[in-house]
Design a protein around this motif. Structure first.
Motif, PDB file in Angstrom:
ATOM      1  N   HIS A   1       0.833  -1.208   0.000  1.00  0.00           N
ATOM      2  CA  HIS A   1       0.000   0.000   0.000  1.00  0.00           C
ATOM      3  C   HIS A   1       0.869   1.261   0.000  1.00  0.00           C
ATOM      4  O   HIS A   1       1.652   1.479   0.916  1.00  0.00           O
ATOM      5  CB  HIS A   1      -0.908  -0.053   1.242  1.00  0.00           C
ATOM      6  CG  HIS A   1      -1.795   1.123   1.449  1.00  0.00           C
ATOM      7  ND1 HIS A   1      -2.541   1.692   0.445  1.00  0.00           N
ATOM      8  CD2 HIS A   1      -2.086   1.822   2.575  1.00  0.00           C
ATOM      9  CE1 HIS A   1      -3.242   2.694   0.954  1.00  0.00           C
ATOM     10  NE2 HIS A   1      -2.974   2.799   2.235  1.00  0.00           N
TER      11      HIS A   1
ATOM     12  N   GLU B   1       0.369   4.381   0.464  1.00  0.00           N
ATOM     13  CA  GLU B   1       0.201   5.450   1.457  1.00  0.00           C
ATOM     14  C   GLU B   1       1.128   5.256   2.660  1.00  0.00           C
ATOM     15  O   GLU B   1       1.388   6.195   3.413  1.00  0.00           O
ATOM     16  CB  GLU B   1      -1.265   5.522   1.898  1.00  0.00           C
ATOM     17  CG  GLU B   1      -1.644   6.819   2.605  1.00  0.00           C
ATOM     18  CD  GLU B   1      -3.048   6.782   3.209  1.00  0.00           C
ATOM     19  OE1 GLU B   1      -3.733   5.735   3.156  1.00  0.00           O
ATOM     20  OE2 GLU B   1      -3.454   7.830   3.750  1.00  0.00           O
TER      21      GLU B   1
ATOM     22  N   ASN C   1       0.605   3.296   5.316  1.00  0.00           N
ATOM     23  CA  ASN C   1      -0.037   3.078   6.619  1.00  0.00           C
ATOM     24  C   ASN C   1      -0.822   1.758   6.656  1.00  0.00           C
ATOM     25  O   ASN C   1      -1.858   1.665   7.313  1.00  0.00           O
ATOM     26  CB  ASN C   1      -0.940   4.261   6.976  1.00  0.00           C
ATOM     27  CG  ASN C   1      -2.080   4.439   5.970  1.00  0.00           C
ATOM     28  OD1 ASN C   1      -2.109   3.781   4.930  1.00  0.00           O
ATOM     29  ND2 ASN C   1      -3.005   5.322   6.285  1.00  0.00           N
TER      30      ASN C   1
ATOM     31  N   HIS D   1      -4.400   0.090   8.663  1.00  0.00           N
ATOM     32  CA  HIS D   1      -5.554  -0.556   8.022  1.00  0.00           C
ATOM     33  C   HIS D   1      -5.761  -1.965   8.579  1.00  0.00           C
ATOM     34  O   HIS D   1      -6.893  -2.383   8.844  1.00  0.00           O
ATOM     35  CB  HIS D   1      -5.324  -0.642   6.509  1.00  0.00           C
ATOM     36  CG  HIS D   1      -5.381   0.676   5.792  1.00  0.00           C
ATOM     37  ND1 HIS D   1      -6.534   1.406   5.639  1.00  0.00           N
ATOM     38  CD2 HIS D   1      -4.409   1.403   5.182  1.00  0.00           C
ATOM     39  CE1 HIS D   1      -6.283   2.517   4.953  1.00  0.00           C
ATOM     40  NE2 HIS D   1      -4.985   2.543   4.670  1.00  0.00           N
TER      41      HIS D   1
HETATM   42 ZN    ZN Z   1      -3.862   3.955   3.668  1.00  0.00          ZN
END
Ligand code: ZN
Length: 131
Positions: free
Chosen positions: A75, A77, A79, A83
């Motif tokens: 992912h 992003e 983070n 999640h």
């Molecule tokens: Zn994210």
């Protein structure tokens, strides 16, 4: 109904029991179920002990060990850990409502679980009347 929660670290549990009770008290529903739902993909809701703050820190230390922040996630992003923790904890909880009061055990509190803070967050609360 919505309540705002301001978090001040990356990973944090915030007792929102009194805010939820306050929101529900302004609702015409007095008996039924209360649904408490995080409106985010990196923050969860859980019910656990709110008497000894060591329980919170033990939960957070353990979940941070199980789901490390860096683990070659895909992912973009950055983070993914937040999640994953959110899905493990779940986005919502249901609590019975009797005579306008949340029915919780002596040691139980409703916690907003921040996994990618600090941020300004929102929790949706729905009071469902008993049939
Ligand atoms: Zn994210």
């Amino acid at each position: 109904m919505k309540i705002s929660v301001k978090t001040n670290s990356r990973t944090q549990m915030i007792d929102i029991t009194s805010q939820v009770q306050q929101a529900v008290s302004s609702s015409p529903v007095k008996n039924g179920l209360v649904h408490i739902c995080s409106m985010h993909t990196t923050a969860a809701i859980t019910i656990n002990e709110n008497a000894d703050p060591s329980v919170e820190s033990d939960i957070l230390e353990t979940i941070n060990t199980i789901v490390p922040w860096d683990n070659n996630y895909r992912h973009m992003e950055g983070n993914s850990a937040a999640h994953i923790k959110t899905s493990l904890f779940g986005a919502s909880e249901m609590v019975p409502l009797e005579n306008g009061r949340l029915v919780l055990g002596t040691w139980q509190g409703i916690f907003f679980c921040e996994f990618d803070g600090p941020r300004q967050r929102k929790v949706n609360i729905t009071a469902i009347p008993a049939g």
